[in-house]
Design a protein around this motif. Structure first.
Motif, PDB file in Angstrom:
ATOM      1  N   ARG A  13      20.085  28.785  43.834  1.00 36.31           N
ATOM      2  CA  ARG A  13      19.418  29.800  44.645  1.00 36.31           C
ATOM      3  C   ARG A  13      19.287  29.319  46.090  1.00 36.31           C
ATOM      4  N   ARG A  14      19.031  28.044  46.281  1.00 37.48           N
ATOM      5  CA  ARG A  14      18.921  27.522  47.647  1.00 37.48           C
ATOM      6  C   ARG A  14      20.253  27.629  48.371  1.00 37.48           C
ATOM      7  N   GLN A  15      21.329  27.315  47.664  1.00 36.07           N
ATOM      8  CA  GLN A  15      22.640  27.382  48.302  1.00 36.07           C
ATOM      9  C   GLN A  15      22.999  28.812  48.668  1.00 36.07           C
ATOM     10  N   ARG A  16      22.596  29.748  47.841  1.00 36.05           N
ATOM     11  CA  ARG A  16      22.867  31.154  48.152  1.00 36.05           C
ATOM     12  C   ARG A  16      22.159  31.563  49.441  1.00 36.05           C
ATOM     13  N   VAL A  17      20.913  31.110  49.599  1.00 37.52           N
ATOM     14  CA  VAL A  17      20.180  31.423  50.827  1.00 37.52           C
ATOM     15  C   VAL A  17      20.837  30.756  52.029  1.00 37.52           C
ATOM     16  N   LEU A  18      21.242  29.498  51.878  1.00 35.86           N
ATOM     17  CA  LEU A  18      21.914  28.797  52.976  1.00 35.86           C
ATOM     18  C   LEU A  18      23.195  29.529  53.376  1.00 35.86           C
ATOM     19  N   ASN A  19      23.941  29.993  52.396  1.00 32.63           N
ATOM     20  CA  ASN A  19      25.176  30.719  52.694  1.00 32.63           C
ATOM     21  C   ASN A  19      24.888  32.041  53.398  1.00 32.63           C
ATOM     22  N   PHE A  20      23.771  32.656  53.054  1.00 34.24           N
ATOM     23  CA  PHE A  20      23.385  33.914  53.693  1.00 34.24           C
ATOM     24  C   PHE A  20      23.033  33.723  55.162  1.00 34.24           C
ATOM     25  N   VAL A  21      22.116  32.785  55.460  1.00 30.91           N
ATOM     26  CA  VAL A  21      21.540  32.721  56.805  1.00 30.91           C
ATOM     27  C   VAL A  21      22.209  31.702  57.716  1.00 30.91           C
ATOM     28  N   GLN A  22      23.033  30.785  57.135  1.00 30.30           N
ATOM     29  CA  GLN A  22      23.725  29.783  57.960  1.00 30.30           C
ATOM     30  C   GLN A  22      22.753  29.172  58.978  1.00 30.30           C
ATOM     31  N   PRO A  23      21.727  28.429  58.503  1.00 28.90           N
ATOM     32  CA  PRO A  23      20.621  28.051  59.382  1.00 28.90           C
ATOM     33  C   PRO A  23      20.923  26.960  60.407  1.00 28.90           C
ATOM     34  N   ARG A  24      21.952  26.139  60.187  1.00 32.35           N
ATOM     35  CA  ARG A  24      22.169  25.007  61.082  1.00 32.35           C
ATOM     36  C   ARG A  24      22.391  25.483  62.522  1.00 32.35           C
ATOM     37  N   GLY A  25      21.641  24.889  63.435  1.00 31.24           N
ATOM     38  CA  GLY A  25      21.741  25.252  64.844  1.00 31.24           C
ATOM     39  C   GLY A  25      20.974  26.508  65.195  1.00 31.24           C
ATOM     40  N   ARG A  26      20.226  27.048  64.245  1.00 33.89           N
ATOM     41  CA  ARG A  26      19.472  28.266  64.492  1.00 33.89           C
ATOM     42  C   ARG A  26      17.974  28.008  64.320  1.00 33.89           C
ATOM     43  N   ILE A  27      17.176  28.940  64.831  1.00 35.45           N
ATOM     44  CA  ILE A  27      15.716  28.876  64.726  1.00 35.45           C
ATOM     45  C   ILE A  27      15.274  29.934  63.732  1.00 35.45           C
ATOM     46  N   GLY A  28      14.420  29.543  62.791  1.00 35.95           N
ATOM     47  CA  GLY A  28      14.000  30.507  61.789  1.00 35.95           C
ATOM     48  C   GLY A  28      12.621  30.241  61.230  1.00 35.95           C
ATOM     49  N   VAL A  29      12.208  31.115  60.324  1.00 37.77           N
ATOM     50  CA  VAL A  29      10.911  31.036  59.661  1.00 37.77           C
ATOM     51  C   VAL A  29      11.126  31.187  58.165  1.00 37.77           C
ATOM     52  N   GLU A  30      10.495  30.330  57.381  1.00 44.10           N
ATOM     53  CA  GLU A  30      10.421  30.544  55.936  1.00 44.10           C
ATOM     54  C   GLU A  30       8.975  30.818  55.579  1.00 44.10           C
ATOM     55  N   ILE A  31       8.755  31.938  54.906  1.00 38.13           N
ATOM     56  CA  ILE A  31       7.409  32.363  54.543  1.00 38.13           C
ATOM     57  C   ILE A  31       7.096  31.915  53.118  1.00 38.13           C
ATOM     58  N   LEU A  40      15.431  23.337  54.712  1.00 38.01           N
ATOM     59  CA  LEU A  40      14.801  22.059  55.027  1.00 38.01           C
ATOM     60  C   LEU A  40      14.757  21.838  56.538  1.00 38.01           C
ATOM     61  N   LYS A  41      13.790  21.055  56.974  1.00 35.79           N
ATOM     62  CA  LYS A  41      13.661  20.749  58.397  1.00 35.79           C
ATOM     63  C   LYS A  41      14.904  20.037  58.924  1.00 35.79           C
ATOM     64  N   SER A  42      15.584  19.281  58.047  1.00 37.22           N
ATOM     65  CA  SER A  42      16.798  18.566  58.464  1.00 37.22           C
ATOM     66  C   SER A  42      17.990  19.497  58.651  1.00 37.22           C
ATOM     67  N   GLU A  43      17.858  20.741  58.184  1.00 37.65           N
ATOM     68  CA  GLU A  43      18.974  21.684  58.238  1.00 37.65           C
ATOM     69  C   GLU A  43      18.856  22.701  59.360  1.00 37.65           C
ATOM     70  N   SER A  44      17.664  22.836  59.918  1.00 41.59           N
ATOM     71  CA  SER A  44      17.456  23.890  60.900  1.00 41.59           C
ATOM     72  C   SER A  44      16.129  23.665  61.611  1.00 41.59           C
ATOM     73  N   GLU A  45      15.976  24.326  62.728  1.00 41.47           N
ATOM     74  CA  GLU A  45      14.685  24.347  63.411  1.00 41.47           C
ATOM     75  C   GLU A  45      13.844  25.437  62.746  1.00 41.47           C
ATOM     76  N   VAL A  46      13.327  25.121  61.551  1.00 42.04           N
ATOM     77  CA  VAL A  46      12.616  26.102  60.745  1.00 42.04           C
ATOM     78  C   VAL A  46      11.119  25.875  60.814  1.00 42.04           C
ATOM     79  N   PRO A  96      11.820  34.998  70.059  1.00 38.93           N
ATOM     80  CA  PRO A  96      12.301  35.504  68.781  1.00 38.93           C
ATOM     81  C   PRO A  96      13.064  34.436  67.991  1.00 38.93           C
ATOM     82  N   VAL A  97      13.305  34.729  66.698  1.00 40.07           N
ATOM     83  CA  VAL A  97      13.983  33.788  65.820  1.00 40.07           C
ATOM     84  C   VAL A  97      15.273  34.411  65.300  1.00 40.07           C
ATOM     85  N   ASP A  98      16.120  33.555  64.710  1.00 42.26           N
ATOM     86  CA  ASP A  98      17.420  34.008  64.214  1.00 42.26           C
ATOM     87  C   ASP A  98      17.378  34.486  62.773  1.00 42.26           C
TER      88      ASP A  98
END
Length: 309
Positions: A13-31, A40-46, A96-98
């Protein structure tokens, strides 16, 4: 009910989310990541967001088995505490966030349209909102009726901040322990009340009505098909500036489905509504039959064999 934690392979399930949002190099929020963030913090500016601070969450869940083996020490530090102003106020100048990711959150919101609109407010144009939603057929909501378009529209027009008493009653009256595998195999679910059944539900709802307290219940319940139906009509009404980038139904033996929304202010409501995939209600709304389950299992194995996320 407590927030649901992973019951299937967490990495899938985590990999599916990573494939969806492609977080590396982007800024985001996980609720609501609690102890198991999908990004993970190591994967994105989350930024991790929740309705309580880290300390308050650890206190709240100190005696819950919900958190798994990590326990309260595994609760990740909360960066954004969501108050009355929601995500826009909590994020402030950091937006804003990505992307936004929310697993098993939307069903807890009294006004899901308003909540999604708040997300759209802090997303860049083209930004992504990834939802993981429980499939009611395979959860304790099994015996509840899927939420209608009218219910979510009415909740939005009323700007609900508390679950309506009708929903509180339904939760306490219908919540049932479910053997997910048995349901997938086409066997009828047994009624095994988790909260005492209708009589106890009436007493609980009356107490809540008298004292006006907030109670955390599933305000909405969906199948993949019913969610798509509601989403298409809500988008067609122009209530949200999203198109549907993906709607992945529940996998065999699973209990959740994945939705990816993309902010597109340049699309007409009709275009946004047309972006929602049309799912087959025989597969994604009705209860499984033994023959259908066998066919789905074969299809799922072939699907994974092609390397699909």
């Amino acid at each position: 009910m407590s927030r649901r934690r992973d019951t299937g392979p967490a990495m899938d399930r985590r990999q599916r989310v990573l494939n969806f949002v492609q977080p590396r190099g982007r800024i985001g929020v996980e609720i609501g990541p609690l102890t198991r963030p999908l990004i993970l913090k190591s994967e994105s500016e989350v930024l991790y967001a929740d309705h309580m601070s880290t300390e308050a969450l650890r206190h709240h869940y100190r005696s819950h088995s919900t958190l798994g083996p990590e326990g309260i020490d595994g609760v990740v530090p909360v960066d954004l505490v969501l108050g009355e102003g929601g995500l826009p106020q909590a994020l402030g100048t950091r937006g804003p966030v990505d992307y936004i990711v929310a697993s098993h959150v939307v069903e807890h919101l009294p006004d899901p349209i308003g909540w999604l609109a708040e997300g759209a407010e802090v997303l860049r144009e083209g930004g992504l909102f990834c939802l993981i939603v429980p499939d009611k057929r395979f959860t304790f909501d099994h015996f509840r009726t899927p939420t209608s378009v009218g219910a979510v529209v009415a909740a939005h027009l009323q700007r609900l901040r508390h679950p309506p008493l009708s929903i509180v009653y339904e939760h306490f009256a219908r919540a049932t322990a479910i053997d997910r595998r048995a349901v997938w195999q086409g066997r009828p679910a047994s009624i095994r009340p988790l909260t005492g059944g209708p009589e106890a539900a009436l007493e609980a709802t009356a107490r809540i009505a008298e004292h006006g307290v907030y109670v955390d219940v599933h305000c909405t319940v969906f199948t993949p098909f019913s969610f798509g139906t509601v989403l298409a009509e809500v988008l067609g009404l122009g209530l949200l500036p999203f198109e549907c980038a993906a709607l992945e139904p529940t996998c065999p033996m699973g209990d959740e489905f994945f939705v990816l929304l993309r902010k597109r202010s340049d699309r007409t409501p009709a275009e946004r509504a047309a972006s929602v995939p049309r799912l087959d209600p025989r597969r994604h709304d009705a209860l499984p039959s033994p023959k259908l389950t066998a066919r789905l299992a074969v299809a799922a194995r072939r699907f994974r064999g092609r390397g699909t996320p």
